[in-house]
Design an enzyme around this catalytic site. Sequence first.
Site, PDB file in Angstrom:
ATOM      1  N   ASP A 106       0.842  -1.188   0.000  1.00 41.44           N
ATOM      2  CA  ASP A 106       0.000   0.000   0.000  1.00 41.44           C
ATOM      3  C   ASP A 106       0.878   1.238   0.000  1.00 41.44           C
ATOM      4  O   ASP A 106       1.896   1.285   0.705  1.00 41.44           O
ATOM      5  CB  ASP A 106      -0.858  -0.005   1.275  1.00 41.44           C
ATOM      6  N   ASP A 208      -3.531   4.474  -2.292  1.00 43.90           N
ATOM      7  CA  ASP A 208      -4.698   4.831  -1.499  1.00 43.90           C
ATOM      8  C   ASP A 208      -5.305   6.155  -1.985  1.00 43.90           C
ATOM      9  O   ASP A 208      -4.569   7.124  -2.207  1.00 43.90           O
ATOM     10  CB  ASP A 208      -4.233   4.974  -0.032  1.00 43.90           C
ATOM     11  N   GLU A 274      -6.818   3.283  -6.017  1.00 43.33           N
ATOM     12  CA  GLU A 274      -8.136   3.230  -5.405  1.00 43.33           C
ATOM     13  C   GLU A 274      -8.924   4.458  -5.853  1.00 43.33           C
ATOM     14  O   GLU A 274      -8.586   5.574  -5.464  1.00 43.33           O
ATOM     15  CB  GLU A 274      -8.005   3.218  -3.869  1.00 43.33           C
ATOM     16  N   HIS A 335     -11.160  -4.442   2.767  1.00 43.49           N
ATOM     17  CA  HIS A 335     -11.192  -4.136   4.196  1.00 43.49           C
ATOM     18  C   HIS A 335     -12.104  -2.960   4.538  1.00 43.49           C
ATOM     19  O   HIS A 335     -12.207  -2.595   5.705  1.00 43.49           O
ATOM     20  CB  HIS A 335      -9.762  -3.851   4.664  1.00 43.49           C
ATOM     21  N   ASP A 336     -12.725  -2.370   3.521  1.00 45.46           N
ATOM     22  CA  ASP A 336     -13.623  -1.238   3.771  1.00 45.46           C
ATOM     23  C   ASP A 336     -15.092  -1.597   3.577  1.00 45.46           C
ATOM     24  O   ASP A 336     -15.972  -0.770   3.817  1.00 45.46           O
ATOM     25  CB  ASP A 336     -13.293  -0.077   2.814  1.00 45.46           C
TER      26      ASP A 336
HETATM   27  C1  NOJ Z   1      -8.931   4.031   1.836  1.00 46.04           C
HETATM   28  C2  NOJ Z   1      -8.546   2.860   2.675  1.00 46.04           C
HETATM   29  O1  NOJ Z   1      -8.887   1.672   1.987  1.00 46.04           O
HETATM   30  C3  NOJ Z   1      -9.271   3.007   3.989  1.00 46.04           C
HETATM   31  O2  NOJ Z   1      -9.167   1.861   4.783  1.00 46.04           O
HETATM   32  C4  NOJ Z   1      -8.702   4.212   4.679  1.00 46.04           C
HETATM   33  O3  NOJ Z   1      -9.415   4.450   5.873  1.00 46.04           O
HETATM   34  C5  NOJ Z   1      -8.791   5.452   3.801  1.00 46.04           C
HETATM   35  N1  NOJ Z   1      -8.427   5.200   2.440  1.00 46.04           N
HETATM   36  C6  NOJ Z   1      -7.881   6.521   4.317  1.00 46.04           C
HETATM   37  O4  NOJ Z   1      -6.545   6.182   4.061  1.00 46.04           O
END
Ligand code: NOJ
Length: 539
Positions: A106, A208, A274, A335-336
């Site tokens: 990441d 990210d 992302e 993970h989100d």
């Molecule tokens: C995206 C990430 O996937 C998430 O887990 C994170 O909280 C936010 N970006 C901030 O970095």
Amino acid sequence: MLTQRQPWWQKGVIYQIYPRSFMDSNADGIGDLQGILQKLDYLNDGTPDSLGVDVIWISPFYPSPMADFGYDVADYCDVDPLFGDLAIFDRLVEESHRRGIKIIIDYVPNHTSDRHPWFQESRASRSSPKRDWYLWRDARPDGSMPNNWGSVFGGPAWTWDEGSGQFYFHQFLKEQPELNWRNPEVRAAMQDVLHFWLRRGVDGFRMDVVAFLIKDAELRDNPPNLNAPPSLHPGDLFGRQLHHYNEDQDEVQELIREFRRVLDQYEDRCAIGELFYELPRWVRYYGENGNGLHLPFNFRLLHTPWQADAIRQSVDELEAVLPPFGWPNYVLGNHDQPRLASRIGSAQARVAAMLLLTLRGTPTLYYGDELGMVNGVIPPDLVQDPQGLRLGAERTRDVARTPMLWTAGVQAGFTTGDPWLPVAADYTTNNATVQSQDPRSMLSLVRKLLWLRQRSPALLEGTYRSLPSGSEACFAYLRSHPSGDYAVALNFSAQEQHIALPAAAKGHVILSTHLDREEELSGKDLLLRANEGLLIKVR
Ligand code: NOJ
Ligand code: CA
């Protein structure tokens, strides 16, 4: 058809590891890099008895106060002692490469931790040489914030710094101040970070919120989102706005080209980003002539209603919009997001696995989804995720971050200590070991799909065409390649469906998601049982 050798990031299956939750090697209840090392054979030992993934993406393991569990980085060029050290990281790269597994890490360029020395220096005074590395602004004459932007985690995107008498900007926690990417020193320092890891042998980066890096030069107010659902948490300012000015600004494309120029100085590296935009804007992130991201993450299947027609439409639209150099990719969990098997049910999770692993494009598989893991049950007093703590328990991302289920032993074999999030209650009967021994388990299905995929040119690089199936509940498609075609037929319903697939009429069912069927097709209609997907080798 591709004429060149297909690069690894097109052929591979990416497996996302959330390191806190994968495997704990030292009984502190938190997964670590040594734990990942111990489980490499599970991921790929070269035989059909392992999962068979060939790319792993590891979420952040950098030194961090863990306000956002590692997405608040205090040092980009080291490993947090919780997770190990650089020597263990190097060993992980070496051992993975020995097994033919690529490593993606990441890269969190939009914000640092407020404990990062850069921010400490920046906030020390208005005349600090690093002041301009972050986004500082005066209050408006009436004392209010510089603009109306909100934070993804609730509340405004500005925090007042008493010491230096200005606001600083953060679209996540106030512990995640945002870097000023218009400053050339920031760009140079953050490019050095890429070089640091590229030299250590990493094969790529998952970047990210990469489209957040550049904000409107004038920081204009965002307009309200008149379609925001009334159920939004009162603190969710971000959700109540249209994001015209805070993200996806044209100038971010130049930064992405710069990242590519860095990666292209090394052999065979990959940039994943992302981002979440509608197709016409999303597709721009491939760059003109492919000088952008190799894989702008495609999250559409996460948010498309789980119905055959809607999914087919999403795939067809994506295929139609891609330029010749654009390679598709699909994500069904991370993970989100809530766990896939909780969203669509365990029976459909098997259909989803066949979809993900037979479409044209690079699949990303989230750890535990190969077992059909469901949302963890997190008692309110154990909620860890800052989003859940601020926007309500129903928004907590903890549910998808519970420990991997390895064995029927203590704490599912994840730790001998106290796990940082509770282990699923059914772990004694549902875990990787039990599923390994069950030839009809979800794990057996995913292994089989991976094994077939990696050995089938049509599945790896064949063209894609959706097929009329004559049933609203089914999505069927053809993957064509000179070496032979495959047809895939997926039943999205819990009722059996009779379909007619011209392409499949002469073929052989080589895999059913129920793992109980291999047969020659007689040329008549095809019967799909409830929640069944079929992979057919066409003759
Ligand atoms: C995206 C990430 O996937 C998430 O887990 C994170 O909280 C936010 N970006 C901030 O970095
Ligand atoms: Ca540990």
